[in-house]
Design a protein around this motif. Structure first.
Motif, PDB file in Angstrom:
ATOM      1  N   VAL A  67       0.720  -1.016  -0.010  1.00 38.98           N
ATOM      2  CA  VAL A  67      -0.073  -0.032   0.074  1.00 38.98           C
ATOM      3  C   VAL A  67       0.813   1.281   0.063  1.00 38.98           C
ATOM      4  CG1 VAL A  67      -1.839   1.285   1.047  1.00 38.98           C
ATOM      5  CG2 VAL A  67      -1.888  -1.238   1.348  1.00 38.98           C
ATOM      6  N   ARG A  68       0.505   2.131  -0.865  1.00 35.72           N
ATOM      7  CA  ARG A  68       1.322   3.511  -1.167  1.00 35.72           C
ATOM      8  C   ARG A  68       1.113   4.325   0.074  1.00 35.72           C
ATOM      9  NH1 ARG A  68       3.811   2.946  -5.981  1.00 35.72           N
ATOM     10  NH2 ARG A  68       2.457   1.818  -7.575  1.00 35.72           N
ATOM     11  N   ASP A  69       1.754   5.345   0.328  1.00 32.86           N
ATOM     12  CA  ASP A  69       1.398   6.429   1.323  1.00 32.86           C
ATOM     13  C   ASP A  69      -0.032   7.040   0.921  1.00 32.86           C
ATOM     14  OD1 ASP A  69       3.619   5.891   2.704  1.00 32.86           O
ATOM     15  OD2 ASP A  69       4.622   7.685   1.617  1.00 32.86           O
ATOM     16  N   SER A  70      -0.450   6.984  -0.210  1.00 31.00           N
ATOM     17  CA  SER A  70      -1.664   7.784  -0.796  1.00 31.00           C
ATOM     18  C   SER A  70      -3.004   6.721  -0.575  1.00 31.00           C
ATOM     19  CB  SER A  70      -1.466   8.029  -2.040  1.00 31.00           C
ATOM     20  OG  SER A  70      -1.333   6.899  -2.988  1.00 31.00           O
ATOM     21  N   GLY A  71      -2.405   5.600  -0.141  1.00 33.28           N
ATOM     22  CA  GLY A  71      -3.715   4.375   0.079  1.00 33.28           C
ATOM     23  C   GLY A  71      -3.647   3.677  -1.091  1.00 33.28           C
ATOM     24  N   GLN A  72      -3.237   3.965  -2.031  1.00 33.18           N
ATOM     25  CA  GLN A  72      -3.317   3.108  -3.444  1.00 33.18           C
ATOM     26  C   GLN A  72      -2.511   1.715  -3.235  1.00 33.18           C
ATOM     27  OE1 GLN A  72      -2.083   6.056  -6.408  1.00 33.18           O
ATOM     28  NE2 GLN A  72      -4.157   5.856  -7.177  1.00 33.18           N
ATOM     29  N   ASP A  73      -2.983   0.677  -4.085  1.00 36.04           N
ATOM     30  CA  ASP A  73      -2.221  -0.503  -4.042  1.00 36.04           C
ATOM     31  C   ASP A  73      -0.667  -0.277  -4.818  1.00 36.04           C
ATOM     32  OD1 ASP A  73      -4.368  -2.052  -2.985  1.00 36.04           O
ATOM     33  OD2 ASP A  73      -5.221  -2.669  -4.864  1.00 36.04           O
ATOM     34  N   ASN A  74       0.016  -1.013  -4.357  1.00 34.32           N
ATOM     35  CA  ASN A  74       1.408  -0.841  -4.929  1.00 34.32           C
ATOM     36  C   ASN A  74       1.907  -2.132  -5.129  1.00 34.32           C
ATOM     37  OD1 ASN A  74       4.130  -0.302  -5.077  1.00 34.32           O
ATOM     38  ND2 ASN A  74       4.525   0.416  -3.263  1.00 34.32           N
ATOM     39  N   TYR A  75       2.026  -2.357  -6.731  1.00 33.55           N
ATOM     40  CA  TYR A  75       2.262  -3.558  -7.300  1.00 33.55           C
ATOM     41  C   TYR A  75       3.592  -3.666  -7.525  1.00 33.55           C
ATOM     42  CZ  TYR A  75      -2.784  -4.730  -7.576  1.00 33.55           C
ATOM     43  OH  TYR A  75      -4.118  -5.004  -7.461  1.00 33.55           O
ATOM     44  N   ASN A  76       4.518  -2.806  -7.131  1.00 35.33           N
ATOM     45  CA  ASN A  76       5.837  -2.790  -7.008  1.00 35.33           C
ATOM     46  C   ASN A  76       6.438  -3.759  -5.883  1.00 35.33           C
ATOM     47  OD1 ASN A  76       5.567  -0.217  -8.698  1.00 35.33           O
ATOM     48  ND2 ASN A  76       7.520  -0.981  -9.312  1.00 35.33           N
ATOM     49  N   ASN A  77       5.741  -3.692  -5.037  1.00 28.73           N
ATOM     50  CA  ASN A  77       5.986  -4.421  -3.536  1.00 28.73           C
ATOM     51  C   ASN A  77       4.748  -5.403  -3.127  1.00 28.73           C
ATOM     52  OD1 ASN A  77       8.412  -2.970  -2.975  1.00 28.73           O
ATOM     53  ND2 ASN A  77       6.930  -1.227  -2.692  1.00 28.73           N
ATOM     54  N   LEU A  78       4.966  -6.669  -3.477  1.00 27.80           N
ATOM     55  CA  LEU A  78       4.104  -7.720  -3.476  1.00 27.80           C
ATOM     56  C   LEU A  78       4.467  -8.555  -2.265  1.00 27.80           C
ATOM     57  CD1 LEU A  78       4.056  -8.621  -7.420  1.00 27.80           C
ATOM     58  CD2 LEU A  78       2.319  -7.240  -5.873  1.00 27.80           C
ATOM     59  N   LYS A  79       3.435  -9.532  -1.811  1.00 30.03           N
ATOM     60  CA  LYS A  79       3.577 -10.389  -0.480  1.00 30.03           C
ATOM     61  C   LYS A  79       2.985 -11.441  -1.257  1.00 30.03           C
ATOM     62  CE  LYS A  79       3.839  -8.758   3.366  1.00 30.03           C
ATOM     63  NZ  LYS A  79       5.357  -8.933   3.857  1.00 30.03           N
ATOM     64  N   ILE A  80       3.755 -12.733  -1.197  1.00 28.25           N
ATOM     65  CA  ILE A  80       2.983 -13.930  -1.414  1.00 28.25           C
ATOM     66  C   ILE A  80       2.924 -14.896   0.040  1.00 28.25           C
ATOM     67  CG2 ILE A  80       3.364 -16.088  -2.534  1.00 28.25           C
ATOM     68  CD1 ILE A  80       5.138 -14.754  -4.488  1.00 28.25           C
ATOM     69  N   ASN A  81       1.412 -15.089   0.198  1.00 25.65           N
ATOM     70  CA  ASN A  81       1.084 -15.765   1.401  1.00 25.65           C
ATOM     71  C   ASN A  81       0.480 -16.980   1.145  1.00 25.65           C
ATOM     72  OD1 ASN A  81       2.095 -13.553   3.006  1.00 25.65           O
ATOM     73  ND2 ASN A  81      -0.093 -12.649   3.108  1.00 25.65           N
ATOM     74  N   GLY A  82       0.378 -18.055   1.903  1.00 26.62           N
ATOM     75  CA  GLY A  82      -0.320 -19.106   1.933  1.00 26.62           C
ATOM     76  C   GLY A  82       0.228 -20.245   2.862  1.00 26.62           C
ATOM     77  N   ILE A  83      -0.449 -21.244   2.885  1.00 23.68           N
ATOM     78  CA  ILE A  83      -0.073 -22.508   3.779  1.00 23.68           C
ATOM     79  C   ILE A  83      -0.402 -23.674   2.572  1.00 23.68           C
ATOM     80  CG2 ILE A  83      -0.954 -23.922   5.277  1.00 23.68           C
ATOM     81  CD1 ILE A  83      -1.907 -21.575   7.040  1.00 23.68           C
ATOM     82  N   ALA A  84       0.623 -24.400   2.198  1.00 27.15           N
ATOM     83  CA  ALA A  84       0.889 -25.608   1.614  1.00 27.15           C
ATOM     84  C   ALA A  84       0.030 -26.741   2.203  1.00 27.15           C
ATOM     85  CB  ALA A  84       2.183 -25.998   1.122  1.00 27.15           C
ATOM     86  N   THR A  85      -0.791 -27.312   1.672  1.00 25.68           N
ATOM     87  CA  THR A  85      -1.724 -28.358   2.555  1.00 25.68           C
ATOM     88  C   THR A  85      -1.427 -29.761   1.566  1.00 25.68           C
ATOM     89  OG1 THR A  85      -3.760 -27.719   1.349  1.00 25.68           O
ATOM     90  CG2 THR A  85      -3.432 -26.918   3.160  1.00 25.68           C
ATOM     91  N   THR A  86      -0.642 -29.623   0.489  1.00 24.01           N
ATOM     92  CA  THR A  86      -0.365 -30.992  -0.010  1.00 24.01           C
ATOM     93  C   THR A  86       1.146 -30.810  -0.464  1.00 24.01           C
ATOM     94  OG1 THR A  86      -0.792 -29.991  -2.384  1.00 24.01           O
ATOM     95  CG2 THR A  86      -2.725 -31.165  -1.322  1.00 24.01           C
TER      96      THR A  86
END
Length: 120
Positions: A67-86
């Motif tokens: 999230v940018r300071d302006s509140g917009q999404d920031n697609y330059n800084n991404l986070k990959i989240n998850g839980i592998a179940t297999t």
């Protein structure tokens, strides 16, 4: 004279095109039933929010923009989240384009394969 003009223009265009880079080159392994988080950074231009798209082979894994300071999404800084179940490898694909200034922006695409291990 003309035979030098074409190579000169080609070098000029290549030299002025944005060099978009997605890091890291390879993602770390995931572990079965353990939370997974990794940061991915796109450099070399500002990613156009509307141009960004992604796909994962496992619906439990999400790509979340910063999230940018302006509140917009920031697609330059991404986070990959998850839980592998297999134990199946997880494929992540992302694509986007950057804004241009005096020259057109550049596109990028990145595909990752996350190996899933049984124990940490």
């Amino acid at each position: 004279m003309n035979r030098y003009l074409v190579p000169f223009i080609a070098m000029l265009l290549v030299g002025c095109t944005a060099n978009v880079k997605v890091t890291p080159n390879k993602l770390p392994d995931a572990y079965l039933n353990q939370p997974y988080t990794v940061d991915v950074v796109v450099t070399g231009g500002t990613v156009i929010n509307r141009s960004f798209s992604s796909k994962t082979s496992n619906n439990d894994f999400k790509i979340i923009p910063g999230v940018r300071d302006s509140g917009q999404d920031n697609y330059n800084n991404l986070k990959i989240n998850g839980i592998a179940t297999t134990l199946e490898p997880i494929t992540i694909y992302m694509y986007g384009e950057t804004y241009g200034t005096n020259f057109p922006g550049a596109g990028f695409e990145q595909e990752y394969t996350i190996e899933v291990k049984a124990n940490k």
